[in-house]
Design a protein around this motif. Structure first.
Motif, short mmCIF file in Angstrom:
data_model
loop_
_atom_site.label_atom_id
_atom_site.label_comp_id
_atom_site.label_asym_id
_atom_site.label_seq_id
_atom_site.Cartn_x
_atom_site.Cartn_y
_atom_site.Cartn_z
N ARG A 26 -4.98 -4.70 13.49
CA ARG A 26 -5.26 -6.14 13.48
C ARG A 26 -3.99 -6.93 13.76
O ARG A 26 -4.01 -7.91 14.52
CB ARG A 26 -5.86 -6.55 12.13
N PHE A 84 -14.68 -2.30 15.31
CA PHE A 84 -13.34 -2.90 15.42
C PHE A 84 -12.49 -2.31 16.54
O PHE A 84 -11.86 -3.03 17.30
CB PHE A 84 -12.57 -2.75 14.10
N THR A 85 -12.44 -0.99 16.63
CA THR A 85 -11.50 -0.37 17.56
C THR A 85 -11.85 -0.71 19.00
O THR A 85 -10.99 -1.11 19.79
CB THR A 85 -11.46 1.16 17.35
N TYR A 126 -14.20 -10.22 11.94
CA TYR A 126 -14.27 -8.89 11.34
C TYR A 126 -15.36 -8.83 10.26
O TYR A 126 -16.15 -7.92 10.22
CB TYR A 126 -12.92 -8.50 10.73
N VAL A 132 -1.12 1.18 6.80
CA VAL A 132 -2.59 1.21 6.78
C VAL A 132 -3.08 0.97 8.21
O VAL A 132 -2.85 -0.10 8.78
CB VAL A 132 -3.16 0.12 5.85
N ARG A 148 -15.30 -7.85 7.49
CA ARG A 148 -15.19 -6.71 6.60
C ARG A 148 -13.70 -6.46 6.45
O ARG A 148 -13.02 -6.34 7.46
CB ARG A 148 -15.91 -5.51 7.20
N ALA A 149 -13.23 -6.39 5.22
CA ALA A 149 -11.80 -6.17 4.99
C ALA A 149 -11.44 -4.74 5.40
O ALA A 149 -12.30 -3.86 5.40
CB ALA A 149 -11.46 -6.38 3.52
N PRO A 150 -10.18 -4.50 5.78
CA PRO A 150 -9.78 -3.11 6.05
C PRO A 150 -10.09 -2.24 4.84
O PRO A 150 -9.96 -2.69 3.71
CB PRO A 150 -8.27 -3.21 6.27
N TYR A 208 0.82 -1.22 0.00
CA TYR A 208 0.00 0.00 0.00
C TYR A 208 0.85 1.26 0.00
O TYR A 208 0.32 2.37 0.02
CB TYR A 208 -0.94 0.01 1.21
N GLU A 212 -5.86 0.25 9.91
CA GLU A 212 -6.67 -0.91 10.30
C GLU A 212 -5.86 -2.21 10.21
O GLU A 212 -5.98 -3.10 11.05
CB GLU A 212 -7.94 -0.98 9.43
N ILE A 213 -5.00 -2.31 9.20
CA ILE A 213 -4.15 -3.51 9.07
C ILE A 213 -3.16 -3.55 10.24
O ILE A 213 -2.91 -4.61 10.82
CB ILE A 213 -3.42 -3.50 7.71
N PRO A 236 -10.51 -12.61 16.38
CA PRO A 236 -11.70 -11.78 16.25
C PRO A 236 -12.42 -12.02 14.93
O PRO A 236 -11.80 -12.41 13.94
CB PRO A 236 -11.15 -10.36 16.30
N ALA A 260 -8.53 -0.05 3.36
CA ALA A 260 -7.43 0.08 2.40
C ALA A 260 -7.51 -1.03 1.36
O ALA A 260 -7.24 -0.80 0.18
CB ALA A 260 -6.10 0.00 3.12
N GLN A 261 -7.90 -2.24 1.79
CA GLN A 261 -7.97 -3.34 0.83
C GLN A 261 -9.15 -3.16 -0.11
O GLN A 261 -9.06 -3.49 -1.29
CB GLN A 261 -8.05 -4.68 1.58
#
Ligand SMILES: [Zn+2]
Lengths: 338, 237
Positions: free
Chosen positions: A55, B69-70, B216, A49, B218-220, A45, A51-52, B214, B222-223
């Motif tokens: 996780r 998520f957070t 999710y 990122v 749903r992909a981040p 990217y 969110e990545i 966890p 960015a993806q």
């Protein structure tokens, strides 16, 4: 609170894309330092990122902490406090470390200490050279920061200069991406520059003779304009000339700052401190000006948890534990004296 | 065996202590400070009031999502750290299961619906079985129209539960015939969490902290956005 030479602090760091844990005794004796980098997860990217990163921290933190304890060769009962970065950084990433660190402190019945990540970079040098004398001038250069800081004593800092636009590391990332050299930009440009001529292109040295602040966004634009006008230029020459311009400005201003405050030492810190040319030129500057120069190992310059544990030890002694209702502070700043 | 339950998958923070007698103590708040500020003091408070030492816990149960998520990761990170420090096993239970479980005596199918924000919902369907509920099919992430479509297709008399169901209550009620559970059941709670975890503990259905994953669904971002963003920034710096 009383801290001593035998006080063992577990440090935890999750502010960006490194998941790290370390055990440090007495504020300086590194018993273990484990860093799990996520750089490969973010490379495609071209940047971190959030969110990545969050996780990955959640997946990696338990094994990283477990390994730090095993490598230190101590029982968990030997841990006297848990220190963790509470900011600045990515909020979701910080929250994973802060939540886990507070939970560990609660479970073990030991104090929790929230640590400022920038202050930790200042302390990285003390983990490897305890003979450093203050006042020190620290050049802190990373993907998010470019700062010249006078360290007058433990916990006592003065901001001498900082970037007015991009951080130096950001400029490396952007230019590397533009040249198609990949991510992260620092090591990529460092590598490419070894095959190029640093005098091939005279890129501007912004604000070189002008105070102690920095500006790097104009340099990035110059690189783009030059390459568009000269599409056949060798990427190695561009990388080498760009790097020379950045390092020139950083070293010139650090030397000037050291003279201005009568520093007894000049220290380099932050991820960009891993750059080969910067390290080389810093050492040469120290010799020329007869001022002791200290450059931490690459492992201590980049994000790690040993520096977090070191600050944790100092702050526990001076300020006591941090209340367990503290959250992540993504925009936390370093507190300056004036 | 004493079980510590931690639940932070929605805007609520919930902590409970469970034993073979059931729920011994609990703390729950869905307004005020954020999860990271509230959770650890809440665990300390519940333990102190119940006169239980952290070292007495034989297992840690945690809500593994679906959820926001957070906040969800705040609970997961804390729960995993506590289990690691105590060297005890863990149970991970889905937030949708926690929503449906308190309605096991309703005698009807249950639609558990969590507000996923950004115009989306996480939902799954359950039917009552002796002693609990059984999920019908996989949990989904979709719009309120997707949920209504599913409700219509299933065609039963049904009760909807969760903050997602309440948020879109008018829209859902206008389209299909169903009841809505009480507002105080709208967030997954640590009380059913420790109840369900206790049943699992009796069967020794537990895992190590590093095995907790966890949900999710749903992909981040960015993806999801990567292909569009890449073409937009091509050649730029
Ligand atoms: Zn850093």
């Amino acid at each position: 609170m009383n801290v001593s030479e035998s006080t063992v602090v577990l440090g935890i760091e999750t502010s960006c894309d490194e998941t790290a844990a370390a055990l440090v005794m007495g504020g300086h004796d590194v018993l273990s330092s484990v860093v799990s980098t996520q750089v490969d997860l973010h490379a495609q990217y071209g940047g971190v990122v959030p969110e990545i990163a969050s996780r990955a921290h959640l997946d990696l933190l338990n094994p990283v902490v477990a390994r730090a304890i095993v490598e230190a060769g101590v029982e968990p009962e030997r841990i006297d406090a848990v220190a963790c970065t509470i900011g600045p950084g990515l909020v979701g990433a910080l929250l994973v470390g802060v939540s886990a660190a507070k939970a560990l402190a609660l479970t073990w019945h030991v104090p929790f200490v929230g640590v400022n990540h920038m202050e930790a970079h200042l302390y990285a040098a003390f983990l490897e050279d305890r003979s450093l004398e203050m006042p020190l001038v620290v050049l802190l250069v990373s993907g998010g920061h470019t700062m010249l800081i006078e360290m007058r004593g433990h916990g006592s800092y003065r901001l001498l200069g900082q970037t007015i636009d991009d951080a130096a590391g950001e400029a490396f990332d952007k230019v590397a991406r533009f040249l198609g050299l990949g991510y992260p930009g620092g090591p990529a440009i460092d590598q490419e520059a070894t095959r190029g001529d640093p005098t091939a292109i005279a890129f501007p040295r912004a604000m070189l003779n002008d105070g102690l602040d920095f500006s790097f966004s104009g340099l990035k634009t110059s690189v783009v304009n030059y390459v568009r006008k000269n599409p056949d230029v060798s990427a190695a020459d561009v990388a080498a000339s760009f790097q020379a311009a950045v390092v020139d400005v950083l070293v010139t201003k650090a030397r000037r700052a050291a003279v201005a405050v009568g520093a007894r030492g000049l220290v380099l810190g932050g991820g960009v401190a891993a750059n080969s040319l910067l390290r080389e030129r810093f050492v040469a500057a120290g010799e020329a000006d007869s001022i002791p120069v200290f450059i931490p190992s690459r492992a201590m310059c980049t994000d790690n948890a040993a520096m977090i544990a070191a600050v944790g030890w100092h702050r526990l002694g001076s300020d006591g534990p941090t209340p367990l209702d503290v959250g992540a502070l993504p925009n936390l700043r370093l507190a300056f004296d004036d | 065996m004493l079980i510590l339950g931690i639940e932070t998958a929605t805007e609520q923070v919930s902590v409970a202590i469970g034993g073979h007698e059931g729920v011994l103590a609990m703390f729950q708040v869905c307004r005020g400070r954020r999860h990271a500020e509230t959770l650890i003091p809440a665990i300390e408070f519940v333990c102190k009031q119940a006169d239980i030492e952290m070292s007495e816990f034989g297992a840690v149960a945690v809500d593994i999502g679906l959820g926001l998520f957070t906040g969800m990761r705040v609970g997961l990170a804390a729960a995993k750290a506590i289990a690691q420090a105590l060297r005890v096993p863990m149970m991970g239970i889905s937030s949708l299961d926690l929503l449906a479980f308190p309605l096991r005596q309703s005698g009807r199918e249950v639609a558990a619906v969590i507000d996923a924000r950004k115009g989306e919902l996480f939902f799954a369907f359950y039917r009552p079985v002796p002693g609990g509920v059984q999920r019908l099919g996989e949990p989904r992430c979709g719009s309120v129209d997707d949920l209504i479509g599913e409700l219509m297709a299933r065609g039963h008399d049904r009760v909807c539960v969760g903050d997602g169901a309440l948020r879109y209550r008018d829209q859902i009620a206008a389209a299909v015939n169903c009841d809505f559970a009480e507002q105080y059941l709208a967030h997954p709670s640590a009380a059913p969490l420790v109840q369900l975890a206790h049943a699992r503990a009796l069967r020794e259905e537990w895992v190590n902290p590093w095995e907790i994953q966890p949900l999710y669904l749903r992909a981040p971002d960015a993806q999801i956005n990567w292909s569009t963003r890449q073409s937009a920034t091509k050649g730029g710096v």
